[in-house]
Write a protein that holds these residues in place. Structure first.
Motif, PDB file in Angstrom:
ATOM      1  N   ALA A  40     -14.437  10.364 -10.866  1.00 25.51           N
ATOM      2  CA  ALA A  40     -15.259  11.369  -9.892  1.00 25.51           C
ATOM      3  C   ALA A  40     -14.372  12.485  -9.697  1.00 25.51           C
ATOM      4  CB  ALA A  40     -15.635  10.471  -8.597  1.00 25.51           C
ATOM      5  N   PRO A  41     -15.070  13.573  -9.223  1.00 28.04           N
ATOM      6  CA  PRO A  41     -14.370  14.868  -9.019  1.00 28.04           C
ATOM      7  C   PRO A  41     -13.280  14.482  -8.056  1.00 28.04           C
ATOM      8  CG  PRO A  41     -16.884  15.269  -9.248  1.00 28.04           C
ATOM      9  CD  PRO A  41     -16.487  13.732  -9.175  1.00 28.04           C
ATOM     10  N   GLY A  42     -11.980  15.042  -8.419  1.00 30.88           N
ATOM     11  CA  GLY A  42     -10.968  14.660  -7.329  1.00 30.88           C
ATOM     12  C   GLY A  42     -10.252  13.422  -7.270  1.00 30.88           C
ATOM     13  N   LYS A  43     -10.931  12.419  -7.996  1.00 27.27           N
ATOM     14  CA  LYS A  43     -10.473  11.094  -7.822  1.00 27.27           C
ATOM     15  C   LYS A  43      -9.567  10.424  -9.223  1.00 27.27           C
ATOM     16  CE  LYS A  43     -13.467   9.683  -4.478  1.00 27.27           C
ATOM     17  NZ  LYS A  43     -14.612   8.540  -4.013  1.00 27.27           N
ATOM     18  N   GLU A  44      -9.000   9.551  -9.235  1.00 27.17           N
ATOM     19  CA  GLU A  44      -8.419   8.910 -10.273  1.00 27.17           C
ATOM     20  C   GLU A  44      -9.562   8.097 -11.126  1.00 27.17           C
ATOM     21  OE1 GLU A  44      -3.901   8.482  -8.884  1.00 27.17           O
ATOM     22  OE2 GLU A  44      -5.033   6.585  -9.526  1.00 27.17           O
ATOM     23  N   ARG A  45      -9.237   8.063 -12.434  1.00 29.38           N
ATOM     24  CA  ARG A  45     -10.038   7.324 -13.248  1.00 29.38           C
ATOM     25  C   ARG A  45     -10.056   5.804 -12.725  1.00 29.38           C
ATOM     26  NH1 ARG A  45      -9.780   8.271 -19.497  1.00 29.38           N
ATOM     27  NH2 ARG A  45      -9.982  10.348 -18.971  1.00 29.38           N
ATOM     28  N   GLU A  46     -11.295   5.189 -12.750  1.00 26.45           N
ATOM     29  CA  GLU A  46     -11.397   3.691 -12.277  1.00 26.45           C
ATOM     30  C   GLU A  46     -12.106   3.161 -13.236  1.00 26.45           C
ATOM     31  OE1 GLU A  46     -13.090   3.432  -8.581  1.00 26.45           O
ATOM     32  OE2 GLU A  46     -15.046   4.566  -9.110  1.00 26.45           O
ATOM     33  N   PHE A  47     -11.605   1.707 -13.332  1.00 26.99           N
ATOM     34  CA  PHE A  47     -12.369   0.778 -14.236  1.00 26.99           C
ATOM     35  C   PHE A  47     -13.718   0.382 -13.661  1.00 26.99           C
ATOM     36  CE2 PHE A  47     -13.316  -2.937 -16.791  1.00 26.99           C
ATOM     37  CZ  PHE A  47     -13.651  -4.020 -16.100  1.00 26.99           C
ATOM     38  N   VAL A  48     -14.758   0.291 -14.703  1.00 24.67           N
ATOM     39  CA  VAL A  48     -16.140  -0.018 -14.304  1.00 24.67           C
ATOM     40  C   VAL A  48     -16.475  -1.407 -14.860  1.00 24.67           C
ATOM     41  CG1 VAL A  48     -18.622   0.533 -14.438  1.00 24.67           C
ATOM     42  CG2 VAL A  48     -16.618   2.501 -14.135  1.00 24.67           C
ATOM     43  N   ALA A  49     -16.612  -1.544 -16.273  1.00 26.34           N
ATOM     44  CA  ALA A  49     -16.713  -2.910 -16.835  1.00 26.34           C
ATOM     45  C   ALA A  49     -16.234  -2.736 -18.131  1.00 26.34           C
ATOM     46  CB  ALA A  49     -18.309  -2.912 -17.111  1.00 26.34           C
ATOM     47  N   ALA A  50     -16.041  -4.350 -18.462  1.00 24.52           N
ATOM     48  CA  ALA A  50     -15.678  -4.523 -19.884  1.00 24.52           C
ATOM     49  C   ALA A  50     -16.424  -5.740 -20.603  1.00 24.52           C
ATOM     50  CB  ALA A  50     -13.779  -4.773 -19.915  1.00 24.52           C
ATOM     51  N   ILE A  51     -16.195  -5.644 -21.827  1.00 21.03           N
ATOM     52  CA  ILE A  51     -17.009  -6.828 -22.637  1.00 21.03           C
ATOM     53  C   ILE A  51     -15.952  -7.200 -23.742  1.00 21.03           C
ATOM     54  CG2 ILE A  51     -18.071  -5.136 -24.240  1.00 21.03           C
ATOM     55  CD1 ILE A  51     -20.623  -7.360 -23.882  1.00 21.03           C
ATOM     56  N   SER A  52     -15.919  -8.543 -24.000  1.00 16.16           N
ATOM     57  CA  SER A  52     -15.166  -9.266 -24.820  1.00 16.16           C
ATOM     58  C   SER A  52     -15.461  -8.971 -26.221  1.00 16.16           C
ATOM     59  CB  SER A  52     -14.740 -10.468 -24.648  1.00 16.16           C
ATOM     60  OG  SER A  52     -14.030 -11.312 -25.673  1.00 16.16           O
ATOM     61  N   ARG A  53     -14.564  -8.762 -27.303  1.00 14.83           N
ATOM     62  CA  ARG A  53     -14.891  -8.818 -28.722  1.00 14.83           C
ATOM     63  C   ARG A  53     -15.393 -10.252 -29.179  1.00 14.83           C
ATOM     64  NH1 ARG A  53      -9.148  -7.924 -31.680  1.00 14.83           N
ATOM     65  NH2 ARG A  53      -8.174  -9.717 -30.546  1.00 14.83           N
ATOM     66  N   ALA A  54     -14.400 -11.156 -28.474  1.00 16.50           N
ATOM     67  CA  ALA A  54     -14.578 -12.787 -29.198  1.00 16.50           C
ATOM     68  C   ALA A  54     -15.841 -13.361 -28.644  1.00 16.50           C
ATOM     69  CB  ALA A  54     -13.577 -13.395 -28.580  1.00 16.50           C
ATOM     70  N   ASP A  55     -16.278 -13.182 -27.578  1.00 19.27           N
ATOM     71  CA  ASP A  55     -17.437 -14.152 -27.008  1.00 19.27           C
ATOM     72  C   ASP A  55     -18.349 -13.379 -26.249  1.00 19.27           C
ATOM     73  OD1 ASP A  55     -15.672 -16.010 -24.435  1.00 19.27           O
ATOM     74  OD2 ASP A  55     -16.077 -13.734 -24.712  1.00 19.27           O
ATOM     75  N   GLY A  56     -18.402 -11.957 -26.114  1.00 21.62           N
ATOM     76  CA  GLY A  56     -19.019 -11.356 -25.383  1.00 21.62           C
ATOM     77  C   GLY A  56     -19.015 -11.562 -23.927  1.00 21.62           C
ATOM     78  N   SER A  57     -18.091 -12.197 -23.408  1.00 27.17           N
ATOM     79  CA  SER A  57     -17.852 -12.410 -21.900  1.00 27.17           C
ATOM     80  C   SER A  57     -17.409 -11.055 -21.303  1.00 27.17           C
ATOM     81  CB  SER A  57     -16.734 -13.311 -21.580  1.00 27.17           C
ATOM     82  OG  SER A  57     -15.606 -12.685 -22.144  1.00 27.17           O
ATOM     83  N   THR A  58     -17.962 -10.789 -20.077  1.00 30.67           N
ATOM     84  CA  THR A  58     -17.837  -9.598 -19.253  1.00 30.67           C
ATOM     85  C   THR A  58     -17.158  -9.567 -18.041  1.00 30.67           C
ATOM     86  OG1 THR A  58     -20.153 -10.232 -18.317  1.00 30.67           O
ATOM     87  CG2 THR A  58     -20.223  -8.924 -20.056  1.00 30.67           C
ATOM     88  N   TYR A  59     -16.783  -8.405 -17.692  1.00 34.21           N
ATOM     89  CA  TYR A  59     -15.820  -8.435 -16.428  1.00 34.21           C
ATOM     90  C   TYR A  59     -16.272  -7.117 -15.721  1.00 34.21           C
ATOM     91  CZ  TYR A  59     -11.741  -8.138 -13.582  1.00 34.21           C
ATOM     92  OH  TYR A  59     -10.909  -8.192 -12.352  1.00 34.21           O
ATOM     93  N   TYR A  60     -16.417  -6.938 -14.455  1.00 33.41           N
ATOM     94  CA  TYR A  60     -17.104  -5.916 -13.838  1.00 33.41           C
ATOM     95  C   TYR A  60     -16.193  -5.650 -12.537  1.00 33.41           C
ATOM     96  CZ  TYR A  60     -21.484  -6.514 -16.124  1.00 33.41           C
ATOM     97  OH  TYR A  60     -22.313  -6.644 -17.106  1.00 33.41           O
ATOM     98  N   ALA A  61     -16.099  -4.485 -11.953  1.00 33.37           N
ATOM     99  CA  ALA A  61     -15.468  -4.000 -11.046  1.00 33.37           C
ATOM    100  C   ALA A  61     -16.488  -4.523  -9.679  1.00 33.37           C
ATOM    101  CB  ALA A  61     -15.402  -2.512 -10.875  1.00 33.37           C
ATOM    102  N   ASP A  62     -16.013  -4.702  -8.810  1.00 29.85           N
ATOM    103  CA  ASP A  62     -16.648  -5.481  -7.667  1.00 29.85           C
ATOM    104  C   ASP A  62     -17.814  -4.295  -7.232  1.00 29.85           C
ATOM    105  OD1 ASP A  62     -14.031  -6.920  -5.825  1.00 29.85           O
ATOM    106  OD2 ASP A  62     -15.324  -7.665  -7.391  1.00 29.85           O
ATOM    107  N   PHE A  63     -17.666  -3.141  -7.259  1.00 28.84           N
ATOM    108  CA  PHE A  63     -18.599  -2.187  -6.636  1.00 28.84           C
ATOM    109  C   PHE A  63     -19.831  -2.043  -7.663  1.00 28.84           C
ATOM    110  CE2 PHE A  63     -17.255   1.209  -9.702  1.00 28.84           C
ATOM    111  CZ  PHE A  63     -15.796   0.928  -9.724  1.00 28.84           C
ATOM    112  N   VAL A  64     -19.757  -2.669  -8.634  1.00 25.43           N
ATOM    113  CA  VAL A  64     -20.733  -2.481  -9.574  1.00 25.43           C
ATOM    114  C   VAL A  64     -21.799  -3.666  -9.766  1.00 25.43           C
ATOM    115  CG1 VAL A  64     -20.122  -0.220 -10.840  1.00 25.43           C
ATOM    116  CG2 VAL A  64     -19.917  -2.563 -11.867  1.00 25.43           C
ATOM    117  N   LYS A  65     -21.163  -4.643  -9.411  1.00 21.25           N
ATOM    118  CA  LYS A  65     -21.543  -6.052  -9.783  1.00 21.25           C
ATOM    119  C   LYS A  65     -23.261  -6.137  -9.067  1.00 21.25           C
ATOM    120  CE  LYS A  65     -17.563  -8.859  -9.773  1.00 21.25           C
ATOM    121  NZ  LYS A  65     -16.585  -9.985  -9.089  1.00 21.25           N
ATOM    122  N   GLY A  66     -23.985  -6.670  -9.731  1.00 19.66           N
ATOM    123  CA  GLY A  66     -25.416  -6.716  -9.389  1.00 19.66           C
ATOM    124  C   GLY A  66     -26.321  -5.547  -9.673  1.00 19.66           C
ATOM    125  N   ARG A  67     -25.543  -4.493  -9.887  1.00 19.97           N
ATOM    126  CA  ARG A  67     -26.116  -3.049 -10.283  1.00 19.97           C
ATOM    127  C   ARG A  67     -26.132  -2.893 -11.974  1.00 19.97           C
ATOM    128  NH1 ARG A  67     -24.899   1.493  -7.728  1.00 19.97           N
ATOM    129  NH2 ARG A  67     -22.417   0.844  -7.760  1.00 19.97           N
TER     130      ARG A  67
END
Length: 126
Positions: A40-67
């Protein structure tokens, strides 16, 4: 040549939805974990979400979970980020990233990525 190309950003009203796409070369898509970051403007880059190559498992930042939902289409070498219930604070440039070694559960910790896209801007109006 390695390329990550984002698309799908734009202007949307609060409460609306957008779907971002990240197209990657086949070598990258098959061999790398992939994910999204934002800055975001004036802020540092932050993690949002990731998906594994191996099994498609996912990982989310708390602020986007459910959205937000991350997914990948192996046949199209494309990763997606479905963003629902968007808020003004989601306004940022969204970047696609790929890494061959970092476990997706560590992507919210400081560290580099092997490859980055150039980003696609998302603006949420309130």
């Amino acid at each position: 040549q390695v390329q990550l190309v984002e698309s799908g950003g734009g202007l949307v009203q609060a409460g609306g939805s957008l779907r971002l796409s990240c197209a990657a070369s086949g070598r990258i898509f098959r061999g790398y974990n992939m994910g999204w970051f934002r800055q975001a403007p004036g802020k540092e880059r932050e993690f949002v979400a990731a998906i594994s190559r191996a099994d498609g498992s996912t990982y989310y930042a708390d602020f986007v979970k459910g959205r937000f939902t991350i997914s990948r289409d192996n046949a199209k070498n494309t990763m997606y980020l479905q963003m629902n219930s968007l808020k003004s604070e989601d306004t940022a440039v969204y970047y696609c990233a790929a890494d061959s070694t970092r476990l997706i559960g560590t992507w919210d910790l400081p560290g580099g990525m092997d490859y980055w896209g150039k980003g696609t801007p998302v603006t949420v109006s309130s």
